[in-house]
Enzyme design. Structure first.
Site, short mmCIF file in Angstrom:
data_model
loop_
_atom_site.label_atom_id
_atom_site.label_comp_id
_atom_site.label_asym_id
_atom_site.label_seq_id
_atom_site.Cartn_x
_atom_site.Cartn_y
_atom_site.Cartn_z
N CYS A 34 -3.65 4.92 2.75
CA CYS A 34 -4.62 3.91 2.31
C CYS A 34 -5.68 3.71 3.38
O CYS A 34 -5.37 3.64 4.57
CB CYS A 34 -3.92 2.58 2.04
N ARG A 41 -7.18 -1.40 6.76
CA ARG A 41 -6.83 -1.51 8.17
C ARG A 41 -5.32 -1.37 8.38
O ARG A 41 -4.52 -1.88 7.58
CB ARG A 41 -7.30 -2.87 8.70
N ARG A 98 1.70 -7.79 -3.98
CA ARG A 98 0.68 -7.38 -4.95
C ARG A 98 0.21 -5.98 -4.60
O ARG A 98 0.14 -5.61 -3.43
CB ARG A 98 -0.52 -8.31 -4.86
N CYS A 144 -2.29 -3.11 -3.75
CA CYS A 144 -3.58 -3.00 -3.06
C CYS A 144 -4.62 -2.45 -4.03
O CYS A 144 -4.35 -1.56 -4.82
CB CYS A 144 -3.43 -2.07 -1.86
N CYS A 204 -5.77 1.50 -2.67
CA CYS A 204 -4.95 2.71 -2.80
C CYS A 204 -4.10 2.72 -4.08
O CYS A 204 -3.41 3.69 -4.36
CB CYS A 204 -4.07 2.91 -1.57
N CYS A 213 0.83 -1.20 0.00
CA CYS A 213 0.00 0.00 0.00
C CYS A 213 0.86 1.25 0.00
O CYS A 213 2.05 1.19 0.27
CB CYS A 213 -0.85 0.06 1.27
ZN ZN Z 1 -3.88 0.02 0.17
#
Ligand code: ZN
Length: 348
Positions: free
Chosen positions: A39, A42, A64, A66, A69, A35
């Site tokens: 973002c 959580r 990977r 996100c 975001c 992220c």
């Molecule tokens: Zn994110």
């Protein structure tokens, strides 16, 4: 400001401070997702965070992007310098921009040259000229006379206009009004790509750094006798959407309609290429057997390299018999990146 420690970075993360959105990236070990700061997802525990200076490093480490975001969306995008200059051109697209204007804007011509070449395969002045002639092409398609189009493009001499126009678009001004092909750039996390489309098909998709792009371009103009002018169609939008999904790992097969551009043999090879499943590889010799001619390895390799539709016709999945990567027209580093990327998302 340069952020020094991971503790500082975690603090910024916990504040969900969006002003640091491009300052660093965080990979979350428990989810395998990375992220950008700010973002809405959580907040991960500090012990599960790995910090990266750029999105590329996080991707390389196997994370990977996100889906909330979109941390990879900026990388591969135009630099601030390019955005500024494109903005200047768009404010006065009919102006005859020159290298001197770059200096007047207080920018370094050699940096500008390098960045434009890398992104568009054109220098700043070539880009500006193409944009200006593009205005003329639009005029012609609207039914304007050639002389009006010439004046729009800022040419006093009819012959200079005709020459510049055909040098740039591969067709005479009068031809451009009839069914042109449209060329536009698409941002991807790996490198910018060039897409050539009409209203019904995709004709070419290449990384702009590809050395023989120019050759493919010329071939396309010759084969179809159509001008290639700047612009996009719904097919361009379609392939852009598909590319986005491919690069975030959710798309395994492209559906954008392709224009038939090859010989019978090439089409046979390309069809066999499209049968190589996502995330797997095959050798040139296997491909030769697949098209029913095991002696044609060389011809297969050359058809493979000349397909003009990078990613869509997955020539990056063909490797050497011994397991080495083999060549790739877009650069072997990209081939490796694509194979790693597909392997990572194979089960997803
Ligand atoms: Zn994110």
């Amino acid at each position: 400001m340069k952020i020094q420690t991971d503790a500082e970075r975690y603090l910024i993360l916990s504040r969900r401070d969006k002003s640091y959105a491009d300052a660093f990236f965080v990979g979350v070990k428990t989810t395998g997702i990375f992220c950008r700061p700010g973002c809405p997802a959580r907040l991960p525990k500090v012990e599960n965070c790995e910090f990266y200076d750029d999105a590329k490093s996080a991707l390389k480490a196997g994370f990977r992007a996100c889906k909330r975001c979109h941390p990879a969306s900026h990388f591969g995008e135009a630099s601030a310098l390019i955005k500024q200059l494109i903005g200047e051109i768009e404010n006065q697209p009919e102006k005859r921009w020159s290298e001197a204007d770059i200096k007047i804007l207080g920018l370094d011509p050699s940096t500008v040259r390098r960045q434009f070449k890398k992104r568009f395969g054109l220098t700043f002045t070539q880009y500006a000229r193409q944009r200006r002639l593009g205005l003329a092409a639009q005029d012609l398609m609207k039914g304007e006379s050639v002389i009006n189009a010439q004046l729009t493009a800022g040419y006093e001499s009819a012959s200079a206009f005709r020459k510049a126009f055909s040098d740039t678009f591969g067709a005479a001004p009068t031809q451009a009004a009839a069914k042109p092909l449209y060329i536009d750039w698409i941002t991807t996390p790996l490198a910018p790509m060039l897409a050539i489309c009409d209203e019904a098909h995709l004709y070419m998709l290449e990384f702009t750094v590809r050395k023989n792009m120019e050759r493919g371009f010329t071939k396309l103009r010759k084969t179809y006798g159509r001008a290639v002018i700047p612009g996009r169609t719904p097919i361009t939008d379609n392939i852009e959407t598909e590319l986005k999904a491919y690069f975030d790992g959710s798309l395994k097969k492209f559906e954008t309609p392709l224009a038939p551009t090859g010989t019978d043999f090439q089409n046979q090879v390309w069809k066999a290429l499209c049968d190589i499943p996502y995330g797997t590889t095959c050798a040139y010799s296997d491909l030769a057997i697949a098209v029913g001619n095991e002696k044609a390895v060389r011809a297969v390799a050359s058809s493979n390299a000349n397909n003009g539709l990078a990613l869509i016709i997955p020539c990056h999945r063909v490797i050497s018999k011994g397991g080495g990567l083999g060549g790739y027209a877009g650069g072997v580093d990209k081939k490796k990146w694509l194979l790693d990327h597909e392997k990572r998302h194979l089960g997803a």
